[in-house]
Write a protein that holds these residues in place. Structure first.
Motif, PDB file in Angstrom:
ATOM      1  N   ALA A 153       0.820  -1.209   0.000  1.00  0.00           N
ATOM      2  CA  ALA A 153       0.000   0.000   0.000  1.00  0.00           C
ATOM      3  C   ALA A 153       0.857   1.263   0.000  1.00  0.00           C
ATOM      4  O   ALA A 153       0.484   2.269  -0.618  1.00  0.00           O
ATOM      5  N   ASP A 154       1.995   1.216   0.673  1.00  0.00           N
ATOM      6  CA  ASP A 154       2.882   2.387   0.683  1.00  0.00           C
ATOM      7  C   ASP A 154       3.428   2.662  -0.718  1.00  0.00           C
ATOM      8  O   ASP A 154       3.529   3.817  -1.142  1.00  0.00           O
ATOM      9  N   ARG A 155       3.753   1.596  -1.429  1.00  0.00           N
ATOM     10  CA  ARG A 155       4.224   1.753  -2.822  1.00  0.00           C
ATOM     11  C   ARG A 155       3.101   2.305  -3.701  1.00  0.00           C
ATOM     12  O   ARG A 155       3.349   3.140  -4.575  1.00  0.00           O
ATOM     13  N   ALA A 156       1.876   1.865  -3.458  1.00  0.00           N
ATOM     14  CA  ALA A 156       0.743   2.387  -4.225  1.00  0.00           C
ATOM     15  C   ALA A 156       0.637   3.896  -4.048  1.00  0.00           C
ATOM     16  O   ALA A 156       0.433   4.639  -5.019  1.00  0.00           O
ATOM     17  N   ALA A 157       0.777   4.351  -2.803  1.00  0.00           N
ATOM     18  CA  ALA A 157       0.715   5.792  -2.538  1.00  0.00           C
ATOM     19  C   ALA A 157       1.860   6.524  -3.230  1.00  0.00           C
ATOM     20  O   ALA A 157       1.663   7.601  -3.823  1.00  0.00           O
ATOM     21  N   LEU A 158       3.047   5.945  -3.183  1.00  0.00           N
ATOM     22  CA  LEU A 158       4.217   6.584  -3.773  1.00  0.00           C
ATOM     23  C   LEU A 158       4.073   6.704  -5.292  1.00  0.00           C
ATOM     24  O   LEU A 158       4.320   7.764  -5.874  1.00  0.00           O
ATOM     25  N   ILE A 159       3.633   5.625  -5.936  1.00  0.00           N
ATOM     26  CA  ILE A 159       3.427   5.676  -7.388  1.00  0.00           C
ATOM     27  C   ILE A 159       2.322   6.680  -7.710  1.00  0.00           C
ATOM     28  O   ILE A 159       2.415   7.435  -8.684  1.00  0.00           O
ATOM     29  N   GLY A 160       1.282   6.708  -6.866  1.00  0.00           N
ATOM     30  CA  GLY A 160       0.206   7.673  -7.072  1.00  0.00           C
ATOM     31  C   GLY A 160       0.710   9.110  -7.049  1.00  0.00           C
ATOM     32  O   GLY A 160       0.282   9.951  -7.840  1.00  0.00           O
ATOM     33  N   LEU A 161       1.638   9.400  -6.144  1.00  0.00           N
ATOM     34  CA  LEU A 161       2.191  10.756  -6.064  1.00  0.00           C
ATOM     35  C   LEU A 161       2.915  11.164  -7.348  1.00  0.00           C
ATOM     36  O   LEU A 161       2.871  12.326  -7.755  1.00  0.00           O
ATOM     37  N   TYR A 162       3.559  10.204  -7.983  1.00  0.00           N
ATOM     38  CA  TYR A 162       4.384  10.508  -9.154  1.00  0.00           C
ATOM     39  C   TYR A 162       3.721  10.131 -10.481  1.00  0.00           C
ATOM     40  O   TYR A 162       4.327  10.318 -11.533  1.00  0.00           O
ATOM     41  N   HIS A 163       2.483   9.606 -10.450  1.00  0.00           N
ATOM     42  CA  HIS A 163       1.942   8.962 -11.644  1.00  0.00           C
ATOM     43  C   HIS A 163       1.804   9.897 -12.841  1.00  0.00           C
ATOM     44  O   HIS A 163       1.843   9.443 -13.988  1.00  0.00           O
ATOM     45  N   ASP A 164       1.626  11.180 -12.621  1.00  0.00           N
ATOM     46  CA  ASP A 164       1.498  12.130 -13.731  1.00  0.00           C
ATOM     47  C   ASP A 164       2.668  13.110 -13.786  1.00  0.00           C
ATOM     48  O   ASP A 164       2.553  14.186 -14.381  1.00  0.00           O
TER      49      ASP A 164
END
Length: 200
Positions: free
Chosen positions: A58-69
């Protein structure tokens, strides 16, 4: 030691406005959107772990979400109707995004670049859990867009009515495959648009 402009560039997400073709009651910038996606992606992954026995980071999901765009700092926000107007434009834009990601990564020190490449480049998932996690992050992106449409409707802006209907259809289609998305739709989406007094 040489300086790196990576985080100075990332900080410019706040200057990239989304929904460029739409009349907004309140503009939304890329930084706000990234935070929303990170929060929702973390929630979806947590739902998967707690309720469906998955083993998602879940922490990785949040991190990728921060950088996804993050590439949109360079490319700008391409409106969805334009981006997906036809296969030729879509494929060309993906190439532009890839080039922008490489440009961003090139601003990092050599020793940090591999770490951030794993965050920014999500084209080949390592395993089934990672592939599922990326689907949840994509769903979080769509949920964030749906929430923006709901907020605009609550503000009396009919401009987003068509976007809300089409985005809701996409999210509901995702929910058929991803039960975490259905849980979010059922439990967490309805209060959006309420006043603070109602929420508390």
């Amino acid at each position: 030691m040489q300086t790196s402009s990576f985080f100075a560039i990332i900080s410019r997400m706040r200057y990239i406005e989304r929904w460029a073709l739409m009349r907004n009651s309140r503009p939304e910038n890329l930084s706000e959107h990234a935070l929303d996606v990170a929060l929702i992606a973390h929630c979806l992954a947590t739902l998967g772990n707690v309720r469906y026995g998955r083993h998602l980071d879940a922490d990785r999901a949040a991190l990728i979400g921060l950088y996804h765009d993050a590439s949109e700092i360079i490319t700008g926000d391409m409106p969805t109707p334009v981006k997906y107007a036809n296969a030729e434009i879509r494929d060309a834009y993906h190439r532009v995004e890839d080039t922008a990601q490489k440009t961003l990564l090139s601003t990092l020190p050599d020793d940090l670049r591999p770490v951030y490449q794993k965050i920014l480049s999500q084209q080949q998932p390592a395993d089934a859990d990672e592939a599922y996690l990326l689907k949840l992050i994509k769903a979080a992106d769509k949920l964030s867009a749906l929430i923006k449409c709901i907020d605009e409707a609550q503000a009396g802006n009919a401009e987003f009515a068509t976007a809300e209907a089409s985005t809701r259809t996409i999210v509901e289609d995702m929910a058929r495959e991803l039960p975490e998305v259905q849980d979010f739709l059922t439990e967490f989406l309805p209060p959006y648009g309420n006043t603070l007094d109602q929420l508390l």
